[in-house]
Design a protein around this motif. Structure first.
Motif, PDB file in Angstrom:
ATOM      1  N   ALA A  53       9.372  -6.458  54.648  1.00 46.80           N
ATOM      2  CA  ALA A  53      10.295  -5.578  53.941  1.00 46.80           C
ATOM      3  C   ALA A  53      10.717  -4.395  54.802  1.00 46.80           C
ATOM      4  CB  ALA A  53       9.652  -5.079  52.651  1.00 46.80           C
ATOM      5  N   ALA A  54      11.972  -4.001  54.665  1.00 41.87           N
ATOM      6  CA  ALA A  54      12.484  -2.805  55.329  1.00 41.87           C
ATOM      7  C   ALA A  54      11.898  -1.564  54.659  1.00 41.87           C
ATOM      8  CB  ALA A  54      14.004  -2.779  55.255  1.00 41.87           C
ATOM      9  N   PRO A  55      11.926  -0.415  55.335  1.00 46.55           N
ATOM     10  CA  PRO A  55      11.325   0.801  54.763  1.00 46.55           C
ATOM     11  C   PRO A  55      11.804   1.132  53.352  1.00 46.55           C
ATOM     12  CG  PRO A  55      11.842   1.156  57.063  1.00 46.55           C
ATOM     13  CD  PRO A  55      12.389  -0.198  56.718  1.00 46.55           C
ATOM     14  N   GLY A  56      13.057   0.874  53.045  1.00 50.07           N
ATOM     15  CA  GLY A  56      13.571   1.217  51.721  1.00 50.07           C
ATOM     16  C   GLY A  56      13.385   0.148  50.664  1.00 50.07           C
ATOM     17  N   GLU A  57      12.856  -1.002  51.043  1.00 49.31           N
ATOM     18  CA  GLU A  57      12.687  -2.086  50.083  1.00 49.31           C
ATOM     19  C   GLU A  57      11.361  -1.955  49.348  1.00 49.31           C
ATOM     20  OE1 GLU A  57      15.155  -5.937  51.453  1.00 49.31           O
ATOM     21  OE2 GLU A  57      13.470  -5.455  52.794  1.00 49.31           O
ATOM     22  N   THR A  58      11.385  -2.286  48.071  1.00 48.68           N
ATOM     23  CA  THR A  58      10.205  -2.181  47.220  1.00 48.68           C
ATOM     24  C   THR A  58      10.038  -3.462  46.419  1.00 48.68           C
ATOM     25  OG1 THR A  58      11.468  -1.266  45.373  1.00 48.68           O
ATOM     26  CG2 THR A  58      10.544   0.317  46.962  1.00 48.68           C
ATOM     27  N   ALA A  59       8.922  -3.545  45.714  1.00 51.16           N
ATOM     28  CA  ALA A  59       8.712  -4.704  44.847  1.00 51.16           C
ATOM     29  C   ALA A  59       9.820  -4.801  43.805  1.00 51.16           C
ATOM     30  CB  ALA A  59       7.348  -4.601  44.171  1.00 51.16           C
ATOM     31  N   SER A  60      10.255  -3.667  43.271  1.00 49.03           N
ATOM     32  CA  SER A  60      11.294  -3.719  42.241  1.00 49.03           C
ATOM     33  C   SER A  60      12.656  -4.070  42.813  1.00 49.03           C
ATOM     34  CB  SER A  60      11.368  -2.389  41.479  1.00 49.03           C
ATOM     35  OG  SER A  60      11.804  -1.333  42.314  1.00 49.03           O
ATOM     36  N   SER A  61      13.001  -3.553  43.983  1.00 44.46           N
ATOM     37  CA  SER A  61      14.320  -3.867  44.541  1.00 44.46           C
ATOM     38  C   SER A  61      14.413  -5.342  44.921  1.00 44.46           C
ATOM     39  CB  SER A  61      14.631  -2.975  45.752  1.00 44.46           C
ATOM     40  OG  SER A  61      13.800  -3.280  46.863  1.00 44.46           O
ATOM     41  N   GLU A 148       6.274  -9.161  45.927  1.00 46.17           N
ATOM     42  CA  GLU A 148       5.160  -8.587  46.694  1.00 46.17           C
ATOM     43  C   GLU A 148       5.626  -7.954  48.004  1.00 46.17           C
ATOM     44  OE1 GLU A 148       2.446  -8.339  45.231  1.00 46.17           O
ATOM     45  OE2 GLU A 148       1.747 -10.198  44.295  1.00 46.17           O
ATOM     46  N   VAL A 149       4.961  -6.846  48.346  1.00 49.84           N
ATOM     47  CA  VAL A 149       5.169  -6.182  49.636  1.00 49.84           C
ATOM     48  C   VAL A 149       3.794  -6.052  50.296  1.00 49.84           C
ATOM     49  CG1 VAL A 149       6.438  -4.327  50.779  1.00 49.84           C
ATOM     50  CG2 VAL A 149       6.905  -4.815  48.392  1.00 49.84           C
ATOM     51  N   TYR A 150       3.219  -7.192  50.656  1.00 55.17           N
ATOM     52  CA  TYR A 150       1.865  -7.189  51.208  1.00 55.17           C
ATOM     53  C   TYR A 150       1.789  -6.530  52.579  1.00 55.17           C
ATOM     54  CZ  TYR A 150      -1.089  -9.681  47.890  1.00 55.17           C
ATOM     55  OH  TYR A 150      -1.870 -10.004  46.813  1.00 55.17           O
ATOM     56  N   SER A 151       2.914  -6.406  53.258  1.00 58.25           N
ATOM     57  CA  SER A 151       2.884  -5.759  54.572  1.00 58.25           C
ATOM     58  C   SER A 151       2.379  -4.329  54.483  1.00 58.25           C
ATOM     59  CB  SER A 151       4.284  -5.776  55.206  1.00 58.25           C
ATOM     60  OG  SER A 151       5.212  -5.070  54.403  1.00 58.25           O
ATOM     61  N   ARG A 152       2.383  -3.749  53.276  1.00 54.70           N
ATOM     62  CA  ARG A 152       1.943  -2.371  53.106  1.00 54.70           C
ATOM     63  C   ARG A 152       0.494  -2.249  52.655  1.00 54.70           C
ATOM     64  NH1 ARG A 152       7.780  -1.009  50.539  1.00 54.70           N
ATOM     65  NH2 ARG A 152       8.899  -1.230  52.523  1.00 54.70           N
ATOM     66  N   ILE A 153      -0.168  -3.392  52.420  1.00 52.04           N
ATOM     67  CA  ILE A 153      -1.588  -3.305  52.045  1.00 52.04           C
ATOM     68  C   ILE A 153      -2.494  -4.091  52.978  1.00 52.04           C
ATOM     69  CG2 ILE A 153      -1.097  -2.844  49.604  1.00 52.04           C
ATOM     70  CD1 ILE A 153      -1.933  -5.790  49.040  1.00 52.04           C
ATOM     71  N   VAL A 154      -1.927  -4.848  53.936  1.00 52.89           N
ATOM     72  CA  VAL A 154      -2.791  -5.542  54.886  1.00 52.89           C
ATOM     73  C   VAL A 154      -3.250  -4.580  55.974  1.00 52.89           C
ATOM     74  CG1 VAL A 154      -1.762  -7.808  54.498  1.00 52.89           C
ATOM     75  CG2 VAL A 154      -0.867  -6.349  56.324  1.00 52.89           C
ATOM     76  N   ASP A 155      -4.372  -4.893  56.574  1.00 47.73           N
ATOM     77  CA  ASP A 155      -4.897  -4.136  57.703  1.00 47.73           C
ATOM     78  C   ASP A 155      -4.344  -4.776  58.975  1.00 47.73           C
ATOM     79  OD1 ASP A 155      -6.327  -2.977  59.740  1.00 47.73           O
ATOM     80  OD2 ASP A 155      -8.299  -3.273  58.818  1.00 47.73           O
ATOM     81  N   TRP A 156      -3.399  -4.097  59.616  1.00 45.73           N
ATOM     82  CA  TRP A 156      -2.713  -4.684  60.765  1.00 45.73           C
ATOM     83  C   TRP A 156      -3.582  -4.727  62.021  1.00 45.73           C
ATOM     84  CZ3 TRP A 156       1.290  -7.725  60.395  1.00 45.73           C
ATOM     85  CH2 TRP A 156       2.144  -7.611  59.292  1.00 45.73           C
ATOM     86  N   THR A 157      -4.839  -4.296  61.915  1.00 46.52           N
ATOM     87  CA  THR A 157      -5.779  -4.447  63.025  1.00 46.52           C
ATOM     88  C   THR A 157      -6.697  -5.651  62.830  1.00 46.52           C
ATOM     89  OG1 THR A 157      -7.518  -3.042  62.061  1.00 46.52           O
ATOM     90  CG2 THR A 157      -5.778  -1.940  63.327  1.00 46.52           C
ATOM     91  N   ASP A 158      -6.616  -6.292  61.659  1.00 44.53           N
ATOM     92  CA  ASP A 158      -7.487  -7.418  61.331  1.00 44.53           C
ATOM     93  C   ASP A 158      -6.687  -8.712  61.444  1.00 44.53           C
ATOM     94  OD1 ASP A 158      -9.212  -9.294  60.329  1.00 44.53           O
ATOM     95  OD2 ASP A 158      -9.317  -8.440  58.304  1.00 44.53           O
ATOM     96  N   ARG A 159      -6.850  -9.425  62.566  1.00 44.43           N
ATOM     97  CA  ARG A 159      -6.047 -10.630  62.776  1.00 44.43           C
ATOM     98  C   ARG A 159      -6.411 -11.743  61.810  1.00 44.43           C
ATOM     99  NH1 ARG A 159      -7.855 -14.367  67.921  1.00 44.43           N
ATOM    100  NH2 ARG A 159      -9.974 -14.813  67.233  1.00 44.43           N
TER     101      ARG A 159
END
Length: 330
Positions: A53-61, A148-159
């Motif tokens: 998702a782009a910075p302005g995109e949300t679950a609702s949009s 879903e916007v899982y990119s904002r809740i995953v740990d990007w250091t955990d492969r």
């Protein structure tokens, strides 16, 4: 003799939305500094890319965009919708409900809107609730959204986890129709839902909005989740077929939760379906949690694979543990 009829929730339209940005497996090593590769990810998961998702995109949009497409496919406007039910683990905020945001974005000024939380099983849960409300006459139509916007809740250091997930939204419009109360009817034949909180800690977000506080990141014991997934999904699919007097041979399409290609392949084999009868999007979408089934469904309906009269099995398992299956005839 007068024939008796029963109310069915009929799928009138499906829609999907994916963010424009695509991150391929090789991009993960370059952009996020992960010790991984396309070969490593593809071999273990079947995933080759995901949408972010782009910075302005949300679950609702995103959910609203998918819902608009479902309405377009149904040839209906928002005034025809009595309820918006949203399955999401990444709501815009603790409240108001993401469903209420989508309701407003669609231009609806009546009806009801609420969210449910069942992680990756959320869409099947929401479908079951909407089906029940239509059968009982509480509403005549319902927009069921997984977003879903899982990119904002995953740990990007955990492969081990971040490579698995992507963002997106899918929606299905259900409308009341009539049937004879048999497995030959069009619509949702039945839904079967389960949960077992004893296994809640093998797939969770460790914090976030709510009483625990903190930012919260997704954590998963992948091997344990895999073991539960295959056995529980196989059992609930058999439960759904048995409840309708159907067998594996009656199934035309499997539209599974898109978590991992190995799980999808295992379910296809258990149903004795050839690979071409299993809808797979995990390679391009990754795991979009509650959005994965409606996204896959929208694609297969749009490209003509799923046709009128086809019997479709949908199944999913997610954090909770929560799992379920739905049978629908198009």
């Amino acid at each position: 003799m007068t024939k008796t009829t029963t109310t069915r929730a009929v799928i009138a339209g499906c829609g999907g939305y994916l963010p424009e940005r695509v991150v391929r497996n090789d991009d993960l090593a370059r952009e996020f500094g992960l010790d991984t590769s396309d070969e490593w990810i593809t071999e273990r998961t079947g995933i080759r890319q995901r949408h972010i998702a782009a910075p302005g995109e949300t679950a609702s949009s995103m959910g609203a965009a998918a819902a608009r497409r479902a309405l377009e496919r149904a040839g209906l406007g928002p005034e025809a919708v009595d309820a918006v039910i949203v399955a999401t683990a990444t709501p815009d905020s603790s409240f108001p409900a993401t469903a209420a945001r989508i309701q407003a974005a669609l231009g609806m000024t009546r009806g009801i809107a609420f969210d449910i939380a069942a992680a990756c099983a959320g869409f099947v849960y929401a479908l079951g609730i909407a089906d029940g409300m239509i059968r009982n006459g509480q509403v005549r139509s319902a927009m069921v959204v997984g977003t879903e916007v899982y990119s904002r809740i995953v740990d990007w250091t955990d492969r081990g986890t971040c490579v698995l997930f992507g963002d997106g939204a899918g929606a299905v419009l259900l409308v009341a129709g009539e049937g004879q109360g048999t497995a030959a009817d069009r619509g949702i034949l039945s839904t079967h839902l389960h949960s077992d909180g004893r296994f809640g800690d093998i797939l969770l977000v460790d914090g976030g909005p709510g009483s625990t506080g903190g930012t919260g990141k997704l954590r998963m014991a992948g091997n344990q989740v895999f073991r539960h997934a295959v056995s529980k999904l196989a059992a609930v699919v058999d439960e759904a077929l048995d409840a309708n007097g159907l067998t594996h041979a009656d199934v035309r399409w499997l539209v599974p939760h898109q978590a991992n290609l190995r799980i999808i392949d295992a379910m296809g084999r258990k149903l004795r379906l050839p690979p071409e009868r299993v809808v797979v999007t995990v390679d391009r979408h990754a795991n979009t949690s509650a959005a994965s089934i409606p996204l896959a469904l929208a694609e297969a309906v749009s490209d003509g694979r799923i046709e009128r009269g086809d019997l479709v099995v949908m199944e999913a398992i997610g954090g909770g543990l929560a799992w379920g299956a739905a049978l629908a005839r198009f």
